[in-house]
Design an enzyme around this catalytic site. Sequence first.
Site, mmCIF file in Angstrom:
data_model
loop_
_atom_site.group_PDB
_atom_site.id
_atom_site.type_symbol
_atom_site.label_atom_id
_atom_site.label_comp_id
_atom_site.label_asym_id
_atom_site.label_seq_id
_atom_site.Cartn_x
_atom_site.Cartn_y
_atom_site.Cartn_z
ATOM 1 N N ASP A 219 0.841 -1.178 -0.083
ATOM 2 C CA ASP A 219 -0.052 0.048 -0.055
ATOM 3 C C ASP A 219 0.798 1.398 -0.086
ATOM 4 O O ASP A 219 1.642 1.443 0.788
ATOM 5 C CB ASP A 219 -0.878 0.049 1.315
ATOM 6 N N HIS B 56 4.892 -6.970 0.326
ATOM 7 C CA HIS B 56 4.285 -8.384 -0.064
ATOM 8 C C HIS B 56 5.136 -8.527 -1.458
ATOM 9 O O HIS B 56 5.917 -7.818 -2.062
ATOM 10 C CB HIS B 56 2.862 -8.306 -0.494
ATOM 11 N N SER C 179 8.773 4.771 4.810
ATOM 12 C CA SER C 179 9.620 3.752 4.264
ATOM 13 C C SER C 179 9.315 3.589 2.905
ATOM 14 O O SER C 179 8.269 4.099 2.256
ATOM 15 C CB SER C 179 9.851 2.727 5.098
#
Length: 393
Positions: A203, A262, A353
């Site tokens: 995301d 992911h 990040s």
Amino acid sequence: MTSLHSSHVEKKPIETIHPSNLPEESQDPSVAAKALNTLVDHSVQHDDVQKGIHLPMHRLLENSYVQKLVPGLEKIASTYHVGNFVMLRGTKEKFFESMPLYPRLGMHLLFYGGTQIRVLHNQTVESVLKDLSIRQGKVYDSPESVKSIPSFIKTYSIQTDELEEPDISKYKTFNEFFYRKLKPGARPVQNEDDPATICSAADSRLTVYETVTLAKQYWIKGNNFTIPNLLGVSPDSEQAKIFGDGCLASFRLAPADYHRFHSPIDATVGEIVDIPGQYYTVNPQAVNEAGFDVFTENKRSVLYMTHARSGLPIAYVAIGAMLVGSIVWTKGKEKGSSVKRGEELGYFAYGGSTVVVLFPKGLIKFDDDLLENSKNTIETLVKVGYQIGKTPA
């Protein structure tokens, strides 16, 4: 609220950050360093994150306490919008993401990074940012930090109904909430039945480039940004040869985002290489500034993976940033195991990040809308599982 409709931004220019934007007495990096130090201490005692480091710059005029820490910052907030535009995927609509206070102060310190200037407690800028990042991580690892969860949810409009544990009273620390898990099925992989599909790793706010040269032309302006520097390898290494003329996708995670990352591909998990480094902010203005090498200077961890369909390698670079406590691999540390698209690889503890994924030439054709937005130097808002491109037939 940390985002603004684009129509609200037309009334004021967007700040191009520079030390001279502050009055002379506040340009000294010690002022920003002391302010950040005070705000980290403040987060121990106060439960409202928006009254401290997460204060959106467009609301700074409402906070006299912060104004006193950095005299003149209120003039910037009244004169400019501070932040950047982000495009909503599948639309031509963009919104303005107001920068929180801590990366704005971190940007000021960046201009003094790599120098011998001493700031807080006779430390370098790099030492101060590392110390603050470690301390903030410890604050948010404490049981008392749970008091900040409700205000964090409110500040960033976080959807708790998609969480694996939606009852926020069940979280034992703020950090445990920060790297929260989602319900199974909350992030489905688009076109999962098509093995050629490659999906979003996080995301995030995404930029993609077909070559490293284009990435440096439009987005990553650090003077020392090269693939060998990013991966921590020599220019004549095999990794440098494989990825030097390849494609690049940069996924920037903001504080509001779900912070687990992911796999974008069906793959076999390979080696992890940890690279020590700094704790600079990875805000777009820092990445876009020619003198700042945040991607190749920051602490990062590189996971090498082998694409199941083509047998080609990819490099998956998890990059820490200002106030990031740690990079934690979950499935990503299981060398030799197989992962599917959309399967979790790891997570970031507290802070903003970035994940940069390097693909060898020919492995991916990025979707046209992402390429267009990136060449217009605007990030695209994506979620885990969104298609970002395909492997050419």
